[in-house]
Scaffold this active site. Structure first.
Site, short mmCIF file in Angstrom:
data_model
loop_
_atom_site.label_atom_id
_atom_site.label_comp_id
_atom_site.label_asym_id
_atom_site.label_seq_id
_atom_site.Cartn_x
_atom_site.Cartn_y
_atom_site.Cartn_z
NE ARG A 53 -23.36 11.88 -27.06
CZ ARG A 53 -22.37 12.47 -27.68
NH1 ARG A 53 -22.22 12.32 -29.01
NH2 ARG A 53 -21.50 13.21 -27.07
N GLY A 54 -25.14 15.02 -27.06
CA GLY A 54 -24.23 16.09 -27.47
C GLY A 54 -25.07 17.35 -27.62
CB ALA A 55 -24.64 20.73 -26.15
NE ARG A 84 -29.08 14.04 -21.60
CZ ARG A 84 -27.82 13.80 -21.97
NH1 ARG A 84 -27.52 13.72 -23.25
NH2 ARG A 84 -26.85 13.66 -21.07
CD GLN A 139 -20.91 9.87 -23.37
OE1 GLN A 139 -20.12 9.30 -22.63
NE2 GLN A 139 -21.98 10.47 -22.91
CG ASP A 148 -23.01 19.32 -22.36
OD1 ASP A 148 -21.86 18.90 -22.18
OD2 ASP A 148 -23.86 18.74 -23.09
CG ASN A 161 -17.71 18.93 -21.95
OD1 ASN A 161 -18.64 18.88 -22.77
ND2 ASN A 161 -16.60 18.24 -22.12
CE LYS A 162 -21.14 13.13 -20.82
NZ LYS A 162 -22.46 12.94 -20.18
O1 MRU Z 1 -24.29 13.20 -22.17
P1 MRU Z 1 -23.87 13.66 -23.53
O2 MRU Z 1 -23.25 12.58 -24.36
O3 MRU Z 1 -24.97 14.40 -24.24
O4 MRU Z 1 -22.73 14.72 -23.22
C1 MRU Z 1 -22.05 15.31 -24.28
C2 MRU Z 1 -20.97 16.21 -23.88
O5 MRU Z 1 -20.71 16.44 -22.72
C3 MRU Z 1 -20.26 16.92 -24.99
O6 MRU Z 1 -18.91 17.08 -24.70
C4 MRU Z 1 -20.91 18.29 -25.18
O7 MRU Z 1 -22.29 18.16 -25.38
C5 MRU Z 1 -20.33 19.03 -26.32
S1 MRU Z 1 -20.87 18.33 -27.82
C6 MRU Z 1 -20.39 19.24 -29.13
#
Ligand code: MRU
Length: 352
Positions: A45-47, A88, A198, A239, A249-250
């Site tokens: 996960r994470g963009a 996603r 996370q 994201d 973002n999250k």
């Molecule tokens: O749902 P996730 O864990 O994929 O969400 C991740 C985030 O929101 C991160 O902050 C974002 O992707 C930046 S990662 C460098």
């Protein structure tokens, strides 16, 4: 160095992030379907990590294709891109990586009629995306590291670290690592980041592993510590960033940004230019993923809420541009007015 995702002779190697922090287990994924499933189920996960994984998944898929002509490969590849793109919806890096791979196939088509050569061009493109991600995080670290003061305590939300990218540095945590590598002493406060945790499972794990001082708090404690003067800056990842700087973002990031404004604390977003989506004017247009209610009602298999309770579980929120002090990218630091500064950065990326 933490290796989040890697291309190997056997397939795509991926650290199963669902098991952290108690188990460090790498999976080998041997098909594009397995990679798509891993993205959907948050193994990765994470963009930026999603983008790199999708590119590797498509490279694997190309190798799986049994077609004998470039047209056959193209037909299969289109379908794989559909599957990958439906995993996603919010992180634009996914769609950016798919488009990069599509362009690579178009280039291959102009260059060769040999299917095996075309497949190799796709593998090479995925490896390039991976390598560029590692380098862009280092660049963000250099630009962002300058902005943090020696001795600062930085609050971060979610995980925008090595685990959210191809590995090594990360975006928001890359800025913290960049400051550390400039010789600055930085301490971190990590929000636990309900409901997927996370912050507690991933950020606390990777910073401890890297010996960066980190203190874990629950999400509802951030205001308290800001009011006490214990937070000098906030750095988060992104994201998807709209043309005007509005940033998805999250979930919970918006709340942190409002609190930071209230307490006059700089609020920085760190993201590579591949997270910019200049095709949308404002954050209103960003699709927000709604995830399974069970993430809210349960922690792993432990039930925390009454059976059948109504639940909302948006995975992201949008922070309006006026709450953002600066956006740290791999091409430099953008400030208001973002519509101009972000466009300029993307144009510089195009010519570089
Ligand atoms: O749902 P996730 O864990 O994929 O969400 C991740 C985030 O929101 C991160 O902050 C974002 O992707 C930046 S990662 C460098």
């Amino acid at each position: 160095m933490i290796k989040t995702v890697e291309w190997t002779n056997e397939g795509v190697s991926m650290l199963d992030q669902r098991l952290l922090p108690t188990e460090e287990k790498y999976l080998i994924l041997r098909s594009y379907e397995e990679v798509a499933d891993a993205i959907k189920k948050m193994v990765v996960r994470g963009a930026p990590a999603i983008g790199v994984s999708a590119a590797f998944g498509l490279a694997l898929g190309a190798k799986q294709s049994v077609g004998t002509s470039i047209a056959d490969l193209e037909f299969d590849f289109d379908y794989m891109c559909e599957v990958m793109g439906s995993t996603r919806p919010t992180a634009v890096n996914l769609f950016w990586a798919i488009e990069r791979m599509r362009q690579a196939l178009r280039r291959a088509k102009e260059k060769t009629q040999d299917v095996e050569e075309a497949k190799q061009i796709l593998v090479d493109e995925a490896l390039k995306i991976y390598q560029e991600d590692l380098e862009s995080n280092r660049a963000m670290g250099r630009f962002g590291g300058e902005l943090l003061q020696d001795g600062a305590t930085v609050l971060t939300h979610c995980n925008a670290g090595a685990l959210a990218t191809a590995g090594d540095y990360g975006t928001a945590l890359g800025v913290i690592r960049g400051a550390r590598d400039l010789g600055k002493r930085i301490a971190v406060i990590a929000d636990e980041t309900r409901p997927f945790l996370q912050g507690s499972r991933l950020t606390a794990w990777e910073l401890s592993k890297d010996q960066i001082p980190v203190t874990l708090i629950t999400d509802n404690m951030a205001g308290h510590f800001m009011k006490q003067g214990k937070v000098d800056a906030v750095v988060v990842g992104a994201d998807r960033i709209a043309a005007n700087g509005d940033t998805a973002n999250k979930i919970g990031t918006y709340m942190v940004a409002v609190l930071a404004k209230r307490h006059n604390i700089p609020f920085y977003v760190a993201a590579p230019v591949s997270t910019l989506d200049l095709s949308i004017l404002t954050g209103e247009e960003i699709p927000i993923e709604e995830r399974d209610a069970k993430e809210v009602t349960h922690v792993r298999d432990q039930q925390l809420a009454p059976e059948g309770i109504e639940v909302h579980n948006p995975a992201f929120d949008v922070t309006p541009n006026e709450l953002i002090t600066a956006i740290i990218t791999d091409r430099g630091v953008a400030r208001e007015p973002y519509t101009q500064s972000l466009k300029k950065l993307v144009e510089s990326a195009a010519v570089a």
